[in-house]
Design a protein around this motif. Sequence first.
Motif, PDB file in Angstrom:
ATOM      1  N   PHE A  67       0.851  -1.184   0.000  1.00  0.00           N
ATOM      2  CA  PHE A  67       0.000   0.000   0.000  1.00  0.00           C
ATOM      3  C   PHE A  67       0.881   1.225   0.000  1.00  0.00           C
ATOM      4  O   PHE A  67       2.051   1.182   0.397  1.00  0.00           O
ATOM      5  CB  PHE A  67      -1.002   0.023   1.174  1.00  0.00           C
ATOM      6  CG  PHE A  67      -0.421   0.174   2.537  1.00  0.00           C
ATOM      7  CD1 PHE A  67      -0.267   1.426   3.123  1.00  0.00           C
ATOM      8  CD2 PHE A  67      -0.051  -0.936   3.272  1.00  0.00           C
ATOM      9  CE1 PHE A  67       0.254   1.562   4.404  1.00  0.00           C
ATOM     10  CE2 PHE A  67       0.471  -0.815   4.553  1.00  0.00           C
ATOM     11  CZ  PHE A  67       0.620   0.440   5.118  1.00  0.00           C
ATOM     12  N   ASN A  68       0.326   2.313  -0.510  1.00  0.00           N
ATOM     13  CA  ASN A  68       1.042   3.586  -0.530  1.00  0.00           C
ATOM     14  C   ASN A  68       0.037   4.696  -0.308  1.00  0.00           C
ATOM     15  O   ASN A  68      -1.134   4.560  -0.644  1.00  0.00           O
ATOM     16  CB  ASN A  68       1.813   3.778  -1.844  1.00  0.00           C
ATOM     17  CG  ASN A  68       0.877   3.855  -3.028  1.00  0.00           C
ATOM     18  OD1 ASN A  68       0.256   4.879  -3.262  1.00  0.00           O
ATOM     19  ND2 ASN A  68       0.746   2.750  -3.768  1.00  0.00           N
ATOM     20  N   VAL A  69       0.504   5.765   0.275  1.00  0.00           N
ATOM     21  CA  VAL A  69      -0.365   6.911   0.527  1.00  0.00           C
ATOM     22  C   VAL A  69       0.504   8.164   0.592  1.00  0.00           C
ATOM     23  O   VAL A  69       1.661   8.111   1.009  1.00  0.00           O
ATOM     24  CB  VAL A  69      -1.190   6.737   1.839  1.00  0.00           C
ATOM     25  CG1 VAL A  69      -0.305   6.713   3.051  1.00  0.00           C
ATOM     26  CG2 VAL A  69      -2.251   7.806   1.964  1.00  0.00           C
ATOM     27  N   ILE A  70      -0.056   9.270   0.139  1.00  0.00           N
ATOM     28  CA  ILE A  70       0.594  10.573   0.270  1.00  0.00           C
ATOM     29  C   ILE A  70      -0.450  11.548   0.808  1.00  0.00           C
ATOM     30  O   ILE A  70      -1.632  11.474   0.444  1.00  0.00           O
ATOM     31  CB  ILE A  70       1.207  11.067  -1.057  1.00  0.00           C
ATOM     32  CG1 ILE A  70       2.058  12.305  -0.815  1.00  0.00           C
ATOM     33  CG2 ILE A  70       0.147  11.292  -2.105  1.00  0.00           C
ATOM     34  CD1 ILE A  70       3.009  12.627  -1.932  1.00  0.00           C
ATOM     35  N   ALA A  71      -0.023  12.409   1.715  1.00  0.00           N
ATOM     36  CA  ALA A  71      -0.937  13.334   2.383  1.00  0.00           C
ATOM     37  C   ALA A  71      -0.883  14.713   1.740  1.00  0.00           C
ATOM     38  O   ALA A  71       0.192  15.211   1.403  1.00  0.00           O
ATOM     39  CB  ALA A  71      -0.566  13.448   3.860  1.00  0.00           C
ATOM     40  N   GLY A  72      -2.057  15.329   1.603  1.00  0.00           N
ATOM     41  CA  GLY A  72      -2.137  16.694   1.100  1.00  0.00           C
ATOM     42  C   GLY A  72      -1.962  17.724   2.208  1.00  0.00           C
ATOM     43  O   GLY A  72      -1.835  18.914   1.947  1.00  0.00           O
ATOM     44  N   GLY A  73      -1.974  17.278   3.453  1.00  0.00           N
ATOM     45  CA  GLY A  73      -1.798  18.142   4.614  1.00  0.00           C
ATOM     46  C   GLY A  73      -1.438  17.272   5.803  1.00  0.00           C
ATOM     47  O   GLY A  73      -1.190  16.072   5.644  1.00  0.00           O
ATOM     48  N   SER A  74      -1.420  17.827   6.987  1.00  0.00           N
ATOM     49  CA  SER A  74      -1.043  17.049   8.169  1.00  0.00           C
ATOM     50  C   SER A  74      -2.222  16.238   8.689  1.00  0.00           C
ATOM     51  O   SER A  74      -3.336  16.759   8.829  1.00  0.00           O
ATOM     52  CB  SER A  74      -0.550  17.984   9.281  1.00  0.00           C
ATOM     53  OG  SER A  74       0.636  18.605   8.869  1.00  0.00           O
ATOM     54  N   GLY A  75      -1.963  14.956   8.978  1.00  0.00           N
ATOM     55  CA  GLY A  75      -3.000  14.089   9.512  1.00  0.00           C
ATOM     56  C   GLY A  75      -2.489  12.677   9.687  1.00  0.00           C
ATOM     57  O   GLY A  75      -1.413  12.324   9.195  1.00  0.00           O
ATOM     58  N   ASN A  76      -3.248  11.870  10.407  1.00  0.00           N
ATOM     59  CA  ASN A  76      -2.880  10.467  10.639  1.00  0.00           C
ATOM     60  C   ASN A  76      -3.586   9.560   9.647  1.00  0.00           C
ATOM     61  O   ASN A  76      -4.724   9.813   9.244  1.00  0.00           O
ATOM     62  CB  ASN A  76      -3.248  10.040  12.060  1.00  0.00           C
ATOM     63  CG  ASN A  76      -2.404  10.739  13.097  1.00  0.00           C
ATOM     64  OD1 ASN A  76      -1.327  11.237  12.816  1.00  0.00           O
ATOM     65  ND2 ASN A  76      -2.910  10.791  14.317  1.00  0.00           N
ATOM     66  N   THR A 101       2.686  14.543   7.192  1.00  0.00           N
ATOM     67  CA  THR A 101       2.612  15.983   6.966  1.00  0.00           C
ATOM     68  C   THR A 101       2.399  16.233   5.481  1.00  0.00           C
ATOM     69  O   THR A 101       2.487  15.312   4.668  1.00  0.00           O
ATOM     70  CB  THR A 101       3.901  16.683   7.445  1.00  0.00           C
ATOM     71  OG1 THR A 101       5.011  16.118   6.741  1.00  0.00           O
ATOM     72  CG2 THR A 101       4.097  16.507   8.938  1.00  0.00           C
ATOM     73  N   ALA A 102       2.137  17.476   5.110  1.00  0.00           N
ATOM     74  CA  ALA A 102       1.854  17.809   3.718  1.00  0.00           C
ATOM     75  C   ALA A 102       2.943  17.292   2.790  1.00  0.00           C
ATOM     76  O   ALA A 102       4.132  17.483   3.044  1.00  0.00           O
ATOM     77  CB  ALA A 102       1.710  19.320   3.570  1.00  0.00           C
ATOM     78  N   GLN A 103       2.523  16.618   1.751  1.00  0.00           N
ATOM     79  CA  GLN A 103       3.377  16.064   0.698  1.00  0.00           C
ATOM     80  C   GLN A 103       4.308  14.957   1.192  1.00  0.00           C
ATOM     81  O   GLN A 103       5.267  14.599   0.518  1.00  0.00           O
ATOM     82  CB  GLN A 103       4.179  17.164  -0.003  1.00  0.00           C
ATOM     83  CG  GLN A 103       3.330  18.302  -0.539  1.00  0.00           C
ATOM     84  CD  GLN A 103       2.148  17.826  -1.375  1.00  0.00           C
ATOM     85  OE1 GLN A 103       2.306  17.017  -2.263  1.00  0.00           O
ATOM     86  NE2 GLN A 103       0.960  18.318  -1.079  1.00  0.00           N
ATOM     87  N   ALA A 104       4.035  14.412   2.367  1.00  0.00           N
ATOM     88  CA  ALA A 104       4.795  13.258   2.869  1.00  0.00           C
ATOM     89  C   ALA A 104       3.943  12.011   2.653  1.00  0.00           C
ATOM     90  O   ALA A 104       2.727  12.070   2.643  1.00  0.00           O
ATOM     91  CB  ALA A 104       5.115  13.426   4.357  1.00  0.00           C
ATOM     92  N   GLY A 105       4.611  10.898   2.469  1.00  0.00           N
ATOM     93  CA  GLY A 105       3.870   9.674   2.245  1.00  0.00           C
ATOM     94  C   GLY A 105       4.643   8.460   2.696  1.00  0.00           C
ATOM     95  O   GLY A 105       5.711   8.575   3.304  1.00  0.00           O
ATOM     96  N   LEU A 106       4.104   7.302   2.396  1.00  0.00           N
ATOM     97  CA  LEU A 106       4.783   6.070   2.738  1.00  0.00           C
ATOM     98  C   LEU A 106       4.410   4.993   1.737  1.00  0.00           C
ATOM     99  O   LEU A 106       3.369   5.058   1.088  1.00  0.00           O
ATOM    100  CB  LEU A 106       4.438   5.608   4.158  1.00  0.00           C
ATOM    101  CG  LEU A 106       3.023   5.099   4.389  1.00  0.00           C
ATOM    102  CD1 LEU A 106       3.088   3.788   5.142  1.00  0.00           C
ATOM    103  CD2 LEU A 106       2.240   6.110   5.170  1.00  0.00           C
TER     104      LEU A 106
END
Length: 143
Positions: A67-76, A101-106
């Motif tokens: 799985f992969n995800v990237i955030a548009g802002g800060s959140g869990n 955080t914004a633009q961070a992902g995993l």
Amino acid sequence: MKRIAYLWWVLAIAILGFGSYLKSASAQNAGYIAPSTMASAAINISTATTTKVITGIAGRWTYITSFNVIAGGSGNFQLIYGTGSNCGTGQTNLTGAYNLTAQAGLVVGSGIAPALVIPIANDVCVITSAAVQMSGSIAYAQP
């Protein structure tokens, strides 16, 4: 005559070599074979909510292969499993809460073998903690 003898030797070596190949191949596959990716689903969430991303199948385990995800802002971002509406019954954590955080992902897993295993007939859901865009995908198998 030498040519015929030579061909017999080549044939014998080929047969012996192929036999050892069959033996090693069957020895490698003698046990459990981990499933690789069979399907995928989009992760597209923009509110603080719990969202079902994979529907469980009666009598079958679910194997998340990546799985992969990237955030548009800060959140869990957290993966859980359970049954009922949005995994509300028997809710169990698959991961901890990833604080993005914004633009961070995993990215977790490669799609070749299971990264997470979900018991028989359970759905997989995503919990998000903030009204920010969480985008990605989840790959899985339900053999």
